[in-house]
Motif scaffolding. Structure first.
Motif, short mmCIF file in Angstrom:
data_model
loop_
_atom_site.label_atom_id
_atom_site.label_comp_id
_atom_site.label_asym_id
_atom_site.label_seq_id
_atom_site.Cartn_x
_atom_site.Cartn_y
_atom_site.Cartn_z
N HIS A 144 0.84 -1.20 0.00
CA HIS A 144 0.00 0.00 0.00
C HIS A 144 0.88 1.25 0.00
O HIS A 144 1.77 1.39 0.85
CB HIS A 144 -0.89 0.03 1.25
CG HIS A 144 -1.74 -1.19 1.43
ND1 HIS A 144 -2.86 -1.43 0.67
CD2 HIS A 144 -1.61 -2.25 2.27
CE1 HIS A 144 -3.40 -2.58 1.05
NE2 HIS A 144 -2.67 -3.09 2.00
N PRO A 145 0.64 2.20 -0.91
CA PRO A 145 1.38 3.46 -0.88
C PRO A 145 0.98 4.29 0.33
O PRO A 145 -0.19 4.38 0.68
CB PRO A 145 0.98 4.14 -2.19
CG PRO A 145 -0.36 3.55 -2.53
CD PRO A 145 -0.34 2.15 -2.02
N VAL A 146 1.97 4.89 0.99
CA VAL A 146 1.74 5.77 2.13
C VAL A 146 2.05 7.21 1.72
O VAL A 146 1.31 8.14 2.05
CB VAL A 146 2.60 5.35 3.34
CG1 VAL A 146 2.43 6.33 4.50
CG2 VAL A 146 2.23 3.94 3.78
N THR A 147 3.17 7.40 1.02
CA THR A 147 3.51 8.69 0.41
C THR A 147 3.97 8.40 -1.01
O THR A 147 3.91 7.25 -1.47
CB THR A 147 4.65 9.40 1.16
OG1 THR A 147 5.89 8.72 0.88
CG2 THR A 147 4.41 9.42 2.66
N GLU A 148 4.44 9.43 -1.71
CA GLU A 148 4.94 9.22 -3.06
C GLU A 148 6.18 8.32 -3.09
O GLU A 148 6.52 7.77 -4.13
CB GLU A 148 5.27 10.56 -3.72
CG GLU A 148 4.06 11.39 -4.08
CD GLU A 148 4.44 12.63 -4.86
OE1 GLU A 148 5.62 13.04 -4.78
OE2 GLU A 148 3.57 13.18 -5.56
N HIS A 149 6.86 8.20 -1.96
CA HIS A 149 8.10 7.42 -1.93
C HIS A 149 8.09 6.27 -0.93
O HIS A 149 9.03 5.47 -0.91
CB HIS A 149 9.29 8.35 -1.59
CG HIS A 149 9.57 9.36 -2.65
ND1 HIS A 149 10.27 9.07 -3.81
CD2 HIS A 149 9.23 10.68 -2.73
CE1 HIS A 149 10.36 10.17 -4.55
NE2 HIS A 149 9.73 11.14 -3.92
N ILE A 150 7.06 6.17 -0.11
CA ILE A 150 7.02 5.15 0.94
C ILE A 150 5.78 4.27 0.78
O ILE A 150 4.68 4.78 0.59
CB ILE A 150 7.04 5.80 2.34
CG1 ILE A 150 8.35 6.55 2.56
CG2 ILE A 150 6.85 4.74 3.43
CD1 ILE A 150 8.41 7.31 3.87
N SER A 151 5.99 2.96 0.89
CA SER A 151 4.90 1.99 0.90
C SER A 151 5.02 1.12 2.14
O SER A 151 6.12 0.96 2.70
CB SER A 151 4.95 1.08 -0.34
OG SER A 151 4.79 1.82 -1.52
N VAL A 152 3.91 0.56 2.56
CA VAL A 152 3.92 -0.42 3.63
C VAL A 152 3.48 -1.75 3.03
O VAL A 152 2.52 -1.81 2.25
CB VAL A 152 3.02 -0.02 4.82
CG1 VAL A 152 1.56 0.16 4.40
CG2 VAL A 152 3.12 -1.04 5.95
N THR A 153 4.21 -2.82 3.34
CA THR A 153 3.81 -4.15 2.89
C THR A 153 3.19 -4.88 4.07
O THR A 153 3.77 -4.92 5.16
CB THR A 153 4.99 -4.94 2.32
OG1 THR A 153 5.98 -5.12 3.34
CG2 THR A 153 5.60 -4.22 1.13
N VAL A 154 2.00 -5.44 3.84
CA VAL A 154 1.22 -6.06 4.92
C VAL A 154 0.90 -7.51 4.55
O VAL A 154 0.16 -7.76 3.59
CB VAL A 154 -0.10 -5.28 5.16
CG1 VAL A 154 -0.86 -5.91 6.32
CG2 VAL A 154 0.18 -3.81 5.42
N PRO A 155 1.44 -8.47 5.27
CA PRO A 155 1.06 -9.86 5.04
C PRO A 155 -0.42 -10.07 5.33
O PRO A 155 -0.89 -9.77 6.43
CB PRO A 155 1.95 -10.63 6.04
CG PRO A 155 3.10 -9.71 6.29
CD PRO A 155 2.50 -8.33 6.26
N THR A 156 -1.14 -10.57 4.34
CA THR A 156 -2.59 -10.73 4.46
C THR A 156 -3.03 -12.19 4.49
O THR A 156 -4.22 -12.47 4.64
CB THR A 156 -3.29 -10.04 3.28
OG1 THR A 156 -2.81 -10.61 2.06
CG2 THR A 156 -3.01 -8.54 3.29
#
Length: 296
Positions: free
Chosen positions: A243-255
């Motif tokens: 999931h994008p958080v900012t233009e340069h940062i994403s968070v990856t979430v094990p689902t």
């Protein structure tokens, strides 16, 4: 420009909403927010912020897929729908020849197949089949996953299918938190190249081998169909959303989580342990020697 408080808050919201182990999210949230309140992230930005938060996430919950990631190139912050994320994944695989780097014949009619990504079972089927066609008449096969950094669960099942005689092998299951459903993965009934049966199979691993590559290695080892040679792998067993958080940062979430039908568990956090332990750089030579001894 979002503040660190906003960035971390958005990331934690995504983790809370989607993480495959909901019983862990309160502990994760409290641990990171307490560090945030104590000023642990005040002077950090960019890659350093992502690396530090990731280390703290994995300290409280040692899940290798639970990460904040930095991208130098700006990205859209619009939510990535499932179709859009899949399209990007397929485009990446096309650019990388469906993950297959090369095939070579080694001395003694031993095949060496270097795979860097686990392709989608749909688009990748013909390329995987072409590689296995090249290997069809070898006396032993070395599947080199030392640089394999992930890919598709469906593709992992297709790769494994080549080493079993029919569609009657239940390989593993994946439980999805969002739906509460469990999907079964079985060997395929039809493949675009001959199955590779009654001959030795080796899988090379390293500390880099991750996710989908680990899936293939773990499954073939658990079902007694391959000898693993090399190093213990990185230890990431949970299918993940990004999931994008900012233009340069994403968070990856094990689902979701993978469950082997043989072991009842997976390789998360512990990696896949090889049968023949050796440095990654020596694994090919070690597997080749063993293959020559077994096929002499």
């Amino acid at each position: 420009m979002p503040t660190n408080t906003e960035i971390i808050g958005l990331a934690l919201d995504r983790i809370t909403a989607g993480y495959v182990f909901p019983q862990r999210v309160v502990e994760i949230d409290n641990a990171i927010r307490s560090r945030l309140a104590a000023g642990a992230y005040n002077t950090l930005s960019g890659p350093e912020l992502c690396e530090t938060v990731t280390a703290h996430l994995q300290e409280v919950c040692p899940d290798k897929h639970l990460r904040l990631l930095w991208q130098d190139e700006p990205q859209s912050t619009d939510p990535v729908d499932e179709d859009g994320g899949r399209a990007a994944f397929l485009a990446m695989l096309r650019a990388e020849n469906q993950g297959i780097r090369r095939f070579e014949h080694l001395e003694g009619n031993v095949g060496h197949l270097d795979v860097r990504r686990i392709a989608d079972a749909g688009e990748g089927a013909r390329v995987i089949g072409a590689a296995m066609q090249l290997a069809a008449h070898t006396s032993a096969l070395i599947l080199d996953l030392r640089e394999c950094r992930g890919g598709s669960p469906e593709g992992a099942a297709m790769w494994c299918s080549y080493f079993f005689p029919d569609d009657q092998v239940h390989l593993n299951d994946i439980y999805e938190r969002s739906t509460g459903s469990t999907r079964q993965y079985w060997t395929a009934s039809h493949l675009p190249a001959p199955r590779y049966l009654d001959r030795p199979v080796y899988v090379l691993t390293s500390a880099v081998t991750f996710s989908g590559g680990e899936d293939v290695a773990y499954t073939l080892q658990a079902h007694g169909r391959a000898v693993l040679v090399g190093e213990t792998t990185r230890g990431g067993a949970h299918p993940t959303a990004r999931h994008p958080v900012t233009e340069h940062i994403s968070v990856t979430v094990p689902t979701a989580r993978t469950v082997s039908t043989v072991t009842g568990t997976n390789w998360e956090g512990v990696g896949v342990v090889p049968d023949l332990v050796t440095a990654a750089g020596q694994a090919l030579a070690a597997a080749h020697k063993d293959a020559l001894d077994r096929t002499a």
